[in-house]
Design an enzyme around this catalytic site. Structure first.
Site, PDB file in Angstrom:
ATOM      1  N   HIS A 115       0.903  -1.110   0.196  1.00 34.59           N
ATOM      2  CA  HIS A 115       0.020  -0.070  -0.051  1.00 34.59           C
ATOM      3  C   HIS A 115       0.903   1.404  -0.008  1.00 34.59           C
ATOM      4  O   HIS A 115       1.962   1.194   0.571  1.00 34.59           O
ATOM      5  CB  HIS A 115      -0.895  -0.065   1.276  1.00 34.59           C
ATOM      6  N   TYR A 152      -0.082   1.932  13.473  1.00 36.24           N
ATOM      7  CA  TYR A 152       0.521   3.027  12.543  1.00 36.24           C
ATOM      8  C   TYR A 152       0.001   4.314  12.930  1.00 36.24           C
ATOM      9  O   TYR A 152      -1.024   4.593  13.442  1.00 36.24           O
ATOM     10  CB  TYR A 152      -0.380   2.630  11.095  1.00 36.24           C
TER      11      TYR A 152
END
Length: 211
Positions: free
Chosen positions: A62, A132
């Site tokens: 990604h 994250y």
């Protein structure tokens, strides 16, 4: 914290110093002033994400196609994983290059990725949890996906069997197709880390008279 640049410009491994005793251990997961000073880019958390994966799950690649302000700090807070960063910034001297890091909740290692650097990982244990810290909020449609098993990328997953992937990740195009689409971000060198301002010299004092 030790913050060291990897072979991909603008990406860093963050290795904390861990304090341990009979209770367990403690370490600083992130100190934003250190990240800002080391990378030359202000880092302010705007969004926090977590993923939980069972063994054999492969997530990615990604990449955010809006580099400005899209940096992130990735760490493994439970279990272990094989993490791969790949430079997808058109014009980068490291375009297509990847960096592999084996990470676990035990070592506390984190990775700093600027916008335009792709990210993927393979969960090595059931219940692997990844955290994250994002410097920009999610923007629908701003994500570019590349097939993590694309032969042109040649990412070293060392799989013993087919990985578990989402339908979206499994259907992602290879690098050549994504490059031809024009959606990959362009490389913009990070500014040099700010130098510490020099302090003025203290004023001189006249000599003290002798008694």
């Amino acid at each position: 914290m030790h913050v060291d640049e990897t072979g991909i410009p603008g990406t860093y491994r963050v290795r904390p110093e861990r304090l341990s005793d009979e209770r367990g251990h403690f370490h600083e997961a992130a100190r934003y002033s250190v990240l800002t000073d080391r990378t030359g880019m202000p880092f302010e958390v705007r969004q926090v994400n977590n993923s939980v994966s069972r063994k054999g799950v492969l997530r990615g690649v990604h990449c955010n196609d809006v580099p400005d302000g899209a940096s992130k700090l990735v760490s493994c807070v439970r279990g272990s994983m094989l993490d791969v960063m790949v430079d997808l910034r058109v014009g980068s001297p490291a375009f297509g290059r990847h960096e592999v890091t084996r990470m676990s909740a035990d070592d506390g290692v984190a990775l700093y990725l600027p916008g335009g650097v792709g990210h993927a990982f393979l969960a090595l244990e059931d219940g692997t949890c990844v955290n994250y810290l994002l410097a920009a909020e999610y923007v629908p449609g701003a994500m570019v996906d590349v097939d993590a098993l694309d032969e042109e990328l040649g990412l070293p997953w060392d799989l013993t069997g087919p990985p578990v992937r989402s339908a979206k990740d499994a259907a992602a195009p290879g690098l050549a197709e994504v490059l031809a689409s024009g959606r990959l971000p362009r490389y913009s060198p990070s500014p040099a880390p700010p130098s510490s301002p020099s302090l003025p010299s203290p004023p001189s004092r006249p000599p003290r008279p002798r008694s």
